[in-house]
Design a protein around this motif. Structure first.
Motif, mmCIF file in Angstrom:
data_model
loop_
_atom_site.group_PDB
_atom_site.id
_atom_site.type_symbol
_atom_site.label_atom_id
_atom_site.label_comp_id
_atom_site.label_asym_id
_atom_site.label_seq_id
_atom_site.Cartn_x
_atom_site.Cartn_y
_atom_site.Cartn_z
ATOM 1 N N HIS A 57 0.842 -1.194 0.000
ATOM 2 C CA HIS A 57 0.000 0.000 0.000
ATOM 3 C C HIS A 57 0.875 1.242 0.000
ATOM 4 O O HIS A 57 2.028 1.206 0.417
ATOM 5 N N GLN A 58 0.286 2.358 -0.399
ATOM 6 C CA GLN A 58 0.975 3.641 -0.289
ATOM 7 C C GLN A 58 0.615 4.272 1.054
ATOM 8 O O GLN A 58 -0.546 4.267 1.454
ATOM 9 N N TYR A 59 1.639 4.808 1.721
ATOM 10 C CA TYR A 59 1.447 5.486 3.002
ATOM 11 C C TYR A 59 2.616 6.429 3.206
ATOM 12 O O TYR A 59 3.584 6.414 2.448
ATOM 13 N N SER A 60 2.520 7.241 4.243
ATOM 14 C CA SER A 60 3.567 8.223 4.501
ATOM 15 C C SER A 60 3.829 8.311 6.002
ATOM 16 O O SER A 60 3.169 7.645 6.796
ATOM 17 N N TYR A 61 4.792 9.147 6.353
ATOM 18 C CA TYR A 61 5.191 9.336 7.750
ATOM 19 C C TYR A 61 5.292 10.823 8.043
ATOM 20 O O TYR A 61 5.741 11.588 7.190
ATOM 21 N N THR A 62 4.947 11.209 9.264
ATOM 22 C CA THR A 62 5.271 12.562 9.687
ATOM 23 C C THR A 62 6.792 12.623 9.867
ATOM 24 O O THR A 62 7.456 11.581 10.002
ATOM 25 N N PHE A 63 7.340 13.819 9.881
ATOM 26 C CA PHE A 63 8.788 13.953 10.047
ATOM 27 C C PHE A 63 9.242 13.346 11.369
ATOM 28 O O PHE A 63 10.251 12.635 11.433
ATOM 29 N N GLU A 64 8.488 13.590 12.430
ATOM 30 C CA GLU A 64 8.822 13.040 13.746
ATOM 31 C C GLU A 64 8.817 11.511 13.713
ATOM 32 O O GLU A 64 9.691 10.861 14.291
ATOM 33 N N ALA A 65 7.849 10.918 13.025
ATOM 34 C CA ALA A 65 7.788 9.466 12.909
ATOM 35 C C ALA A 65 8.997 8.934 12.141
ATOM 36 O O ALA A 65 9.569 7.905 12.509
ATOM 37 N N GLN A 66 9.391 9.641 11.085
ATOM 38 C CA GLN A 66 10.560 9.226 10.309
ATOM 39 C C GLN A 66 11.811 9.152 11.186
ATOM 40 O O GLN A 66 12.623 8.241 11.047
ATOM 41 N N GLN A 67 11.958 10.108 12.073
ATOM 42 C CA GLN A 67 13.146 10.162 12.932
ATOM 43 C C GLN A 67 13.181 9.046 13.968
ATOM 44 O O GLN A 67 14.259 8.631 14.388
#
Length: 123
Positions: A57-67
């Protein structure tokens, strides 16, 4: 094989130290979701463990989640299955985010190849 549903993902325990993770479609993972994910992994897997991230699936992350994503010493290796170049590029971008703990991660085009690699690094 046991399948568990989180609020944003499905995690299948393939072996005591191996799980397949499928994040839901159009999810934006935030820090609370990352924490829920980490808590689940710690309570359901034997350490150290390996993860197969199946990006169907396509999804994304907040910047804080990425870190904060996958910044656990209990994670041995991660194999990401990317079915197209967009997913592969977004995964490479995520890999490049500076974090305290470097990842042992590889990207694959097929699920089986990713699983085979995880088996090889687990020995």
């Amino acid at each position: 094989m046991r399948i568990h549903k989180l609020s944003f993902a499905e995690i299948t325990i393939l072996k005591p130290n191996l799980a397949e993770v499928i994040i839901g479609s159009d999810i934006e993972m935030d820090l609370a979701m990352v924490n829920e994910y980490h808590e689940f992994l710690l309570s359901h897997l034997e350490c150290p463990f390996n993860l197969l991230i199946n990006k169907i699936h396509q999804y994304s992350y907040t910047f804080e989640a990425q870190q904060h994503l996958a910044t656990m010493r209990e994670i041995n290796s991660m194999a990401v299955v990317a079915y197209n170049s967009v997913t592969e590029n977004s995964t490479n971008s995520l890999i490049s985010v500076p974090r305290a703990m470097p990842w042992n991660i590889q990207i694959f085009k097929e699920r089986k190849t990713g699983l085979d690699w995880l088996e090889s690094v687990d020995q």
